[in-house]
Design a protein around this motif. Sequence first.
Motif, PDB file in Angstrom:
ATOM      1  N   LYS A 171      45.586   1.697  57.196  1.00 30.64           N
ATOM      2  CA  LYS A 171      44.410   1.362  58.096  1.00 30.64           C
ATOM      3  C   LYS A 171      43.825   2.120  56.871  1.00 30.64           C
ATOM      4  O   LYS A 171      42.548   1.701  56.320  1.00 30.64           O
ATOM      5  CB  LYS A 171      44.119   1.757  59.242  1.00 30.64           C
ATOM      6  CG  LYS A 171      43.057   1.447  60.225  1.00 30.64           C
ATOM      7  CD  LYS A 171      42.292   2.041  61.099  1.00 30.64           C
ATOM      8  CE  LYS A 171      41.256   1.396  61.622  1.00 30.64           C
ATOM      9  NZ  LYS A 171      40.908   2.201  63.264  1.00 30.64           N
ATOM     10  N   TRP A 172      44.131   3.570  56.447  1.00 27.69           N
ATOM     11  CA  TRP A 172      43.127   3.991  56.088  1.00 27.69           C
ATOM     12  C   TRP A 172      43.065   3.128  54.280  1.00 27.69           C
ATOM     13  O   TRP A 172      42.198   3.461  53.598  1.00 27.69           O
ATOM     14  CB  TRP A 172      43.534   5.490  55.514  1.00 27.69           C
ATOM     15  CG  TRP A 172      42.876   6.117  54.133  1.00 27.69           C
ATOM     16  CD1 TRP A 172      41.175   6.840  54.685  1.00 27.69           C
ATOM     17  CD2 TRP A 172      43.157   5.886  52.759  1.00 27.69           C
ATOM     18  NE1 TRP A 172      40.984   7.617  53.766  1.00 27.69           N
ATOM     19  CE2 TRP A 172      42.505   7.457  52.553  1.00 27.69           C
ATOM     20  CE3 TRP A 172      44.506   6.322  52.192  1.00 27.69           C
ATOM     21  CZ2 TRP A 172      42.443   7.900  51.278  1.00 27.69           C
ATOM     22  CZ3 TRP A 172      44.249   6.622  50.757  1.00 27.69           C
ATOM     23  CH2 TRP A 172      43.683   7.860  50.897  1.00 27.69           C
ATOM     24  N   ARG A 173      44.383   2.853  53.814  1.00 28.30           N
ATOM     25  CA  ARG A 173      44.586   2.093  52.424  1.00 28.30           C
ATOM     26  C   ARG A 173      43.827   0.925  51.956  1.00 28.30           C
ATOM     27  O   ARG A 173      42.740   0.307  51.963  1.00 28.30           O
ATOM     28  CB  ARG A 173      45.771   1.961  52.770  1.00 28.30           C
ATOM     29  CG  ARG A 173      46.055   1.056  50.778  1.00 28.30           C
ATOM     30  CD  ARG A 173      47.742   1.296  50.932  1.00 28.30           C
ATOM     31  NE  ARG A 173      48.358   0.391  51.549  1.00 28.30           N
ATOM     32  CZ  ARG A 173      49.542   1.360  53.004  1.00 28.30           C
ATOM     33  NH1 ARG A 173      49.306   2.531  53.009  1.00 28.30           N
ATOM     34  NH2 ARG A 173      49.776   0.221  53.568  1.00 28.30           N
ATOM     35  N   LYS A 212      40.355   0.030  49.949  1.00 29.47           N
ATOM     36  CA  LYS A 212      40.060  -1.207  48.823  1.00 29.47           C
ATOM     37  C   LYS A 212      39.583  -2.201  49.430  1.00 29.47           C
ATOM     38  O   LYS A 212      38.657  -2.248  48.528  1.00 29.47           O
ATOM     39  CB  LYS A 212      41.650  -2.190  49.654  1.00 29.47           C
ATOM     40  CG  LYS A 212      41.768  -3.677  49.116  1.00 29.47           C
ATOM     41  CD  LYS A 212      43.512  -4.186  49.156  1.00 29.47           C
ATOM     42  CE  LYS A 212      44.233  -3.779  48.967  1.00 29.47           C
ATOM     43  NZ  LYS A 212      45.836  -4.189  49.594  1.00 29.47           N
ATOM     44  N   ALA A 213      38.691  -1.799  50.637  1.00 28.39           N
ATOM     45  CA  ALA A 213      37.930  -3.022  50.721  1.00 28.39           C
ATOM     46  C   ALA A 213      35.879  -1.937  50.408  1.00 28.39           C
ATOM     47  O   ALA A 213      35.392  -2.647  49.421  1.00 28.39           O
ATOM     48  CB  ALA A 213      37.101  -2.986  52.218  1.00 28.39           C
ATOM     49  N   ALA A 220      33.964  -3.003  47.215  1.00 26.17           N
ATOM     50  CA  ALA A 220      33.018  -3.157  46.900  1.00 26.17           C
ATOM     51  C   ALA A 220      32.103  -2.979  45.962  1.00 26.17           C
ATOM     52  O   ALA A 220      30.639  -3.132  45.649  1.00 26.17           O
ATOM     53  CB  ALA A 220      32.072  -3.008  48.835  1.00 26.17           C
ATOM     54  N   TYR A 221      32.446  -2.049  45.701  1.00 24.33           N
ATOM     55  CA  TYR A 221      32.090  -1.235  43.779  1.00 24.33           C
ATOM     56  C   TYR A 221      31.973  -1.835  43.158  1.00 24.33           C
ATOM     57  O   TYR A 221      31.107  -2.186  42.109  1.00 24.33           O
ATOM     58  CB  TYR A 221      32.584  -0.152  43.806  1.00 24.33           C
ATOM     59  CG  TYR A 221      31.912   1.086  44.974  1.00 24.33           C
ATOM     60  CD1 TYR A 221      31.190   1.634  45.075  1.00 24.33           C
ATOM     61  CD2 TYR A 221      32.995   1.990  45.345  1.00 24.33           C
ATOM     62  CE1 TYR A 221      30.770   2.749  45.910  1.00 24.33           C
ATOM     63  CE2 TYR A 221      33.362   3.899  46.333  1.00 24.33           C
ATOM     64  CZ  TYR A 221      32.046   3.031  45.942  1.00 24.33           C
ATOM     65  OH  TYR A 221      31.148   4.439  47.362  1.00 24.33           O
TER      66      TYR A 221
END
Length: 708
Positions: free
Chosen positions: A569-571, A575-576, A580-581
């Motif tokens: 979940k953290w990964r 990634k999201a 966005a960057y």
Amino acid sequence: MSIAPNQEWWSAAEIADAALPDMPTTKRRVNDMASRLGWSESPTFARRRAGRGGGWEYHWTLLPSRAQALLLSQTKDASASDPRPDRDEAWTWFEQLPDGPKAKARERLRIVQLAEAFEAGGSTRHLAVIDAAGQSGVSPRSVWNWLDLINGVRADDRLPYLAPRHRVGQRSKRATAIDPRFGDLLKADYLRPEQPSFKSVYDRCVRIAAKEGLDVVPVHTAQRWIKRAVSPTALVYARKGYEALKRMRPAQSRDKTAMHALEGVNGDFHRFDVFVRFPASSDGQPEEVMRPQMCAFQDIYSGMILSHRIDRTPNSHCVQLTIGDLIEQWGIPEHVLLDNGREFAAKLITGGSKTRYRFKVKEDDPSGLLTSLGCEIHWALPYSGQSKPIERAFRDMCDRIAKHPAFAGAYTGNRPDAQPENYGETAVPLAVFKAILDEEIAAHNARPDRRSEVAYGRSFADVFEESYANAPIRKATAEQRRLWLMGAEGIKANTTTGQINFMGNRYWADWMSEIAGQKVVARFDRQALWDGIHVYSTADAYLGFAPCLVKAGFFDMDDARATAKANKKWRNAQKAELAAYRQLTVQDVASALSNITPDTPIEPVEAKVVRPVFEAAKPQKSAPVSAKVAQTQTALIADLDSRRASKTERAPDGRDNFVRARQLEADLAADKPVTKQQQVWLAGYQTTAEYRTWASMVADFGEDVLAK
């Protein structure tokens, strides 16, 4: 007393014999003058003459003015002629008499008034005195004496002059004079904190007086003299000190009926007379047996104990957390009465208070916990238990808690010479002591039949709840609640993950990658480290909460799955965030580069300075090794090879894990301290096949199978 002539009442014969100005000189003419002017018609200024012959007596104020002036000029000083005291002295003396003389004075006044009533009814004074004495059972001579005592005294001031004076008559002052030098020696030696006996002081002063040629008085005379010369308060202060002097003055009584619940609280530390076994803590404190210290805060209005904590020693961190418990559960008090100890006066608690006369007070001191919350701080007098109402509750706890049956054998006594016979037999585990303490404090608050000025037979808890429901209470915000947590400055987060390692625990949250490698401040509850910590920047800006990471069992699949799910979940979240960057792809960057025309290549430049290359020197051959040295080297290499060949390494077979599990099981059975991480590991390991295999082998082949 008013000025009057020596003789106030005059008969006609006495007036004639005195040859006063403007007055007849014969008795008959004086009587004619009195009859003509009607002197006998005034009961205030005329009276029947007592004694043989009767007749009238007239008050001196009826005489002409020149006759009065002559009588007054012949008046002697009242203080010299009249031995009686003035009215103020007489009444002061009368108030100091016991009931017996006062009763006699009232009886004498009644008899005198009875005689005057008979006289006013038409009887002569002589017959009036006889009749009054006969009815009262006293002799007429006594009544005449009483009349002499009150002659010229106002009617409302007669009572003190009729009191018997034999008991407390004026005593002649017979105080023996004492040599001033000898008296100074007595006072200098006697008025000391060592409290020497007066006889020893007297003997030493007598030796000095004999050498200096001073006059000496007997010992009892000297003792009476020093009691007269030195006041009782000065005597107690000189010989017994300030505390004894304070006991000679009644304590101040304070009214709390106009207060309400949580308007004011008072706090202090109390050391229980019980041996308690403190386990080893994560901050490095070893296991030890000692008397615990309790920090408690009490509501002044109701007397209810609002919060308490146990620690090894009095310290400001315990005070801070106890105040936090009080505010968290009940609210923010308006006034706080604190002991003057260093643990309460620490800048951490009361920094910024103008009346904190401990440590150096600076203008740039940071605000303490109570100062930041707007509490008005009051300081109790040092070594003055009566200034703090909570001391009364502590006295109650000395009996009901320290001597609890669950603590039998652990009670120490309240002083070294009051130790019980079973002193030091056992020590109470800390968890047991805390459980009994919580139970007894709850009973202390709920006990009925309290006799305070606001309880009226109710319990402290009932009084508090009734007032608390209607009182204006300030509640703390979430930001204020973090003020009473302890702060650890200069903690550096992990440079890769941002994880914080503190007090033997690991703390981490998703957001902490942003503070990787930074120094931060951690706020925490020292007695609840597993509840997590609050992280602040070094500029005191709140960053977030970091929970405690608990070690999982080595073969615990549930924890492994939960951890893997959290990592995934953290990964995905990272990634999201990265997507966005990235507004452009790497292909977009490559395409943009391909459209750029390369610059004109730079023509090569010929070097004008060339470094010469020299032939390297040939290495010289080392000196040949002697046969003895070569033989020694060969023997050493052979020895090392033989040791390496004989050393066999045992393959890991899970034996160490099983031995560790057996030791933890034994510690739990013996109530020894075991950390939460160790308990989690043991619970996970007991479910593995390795644990069951070794347990079966030990059951079949005995403990020898665990030998290495």
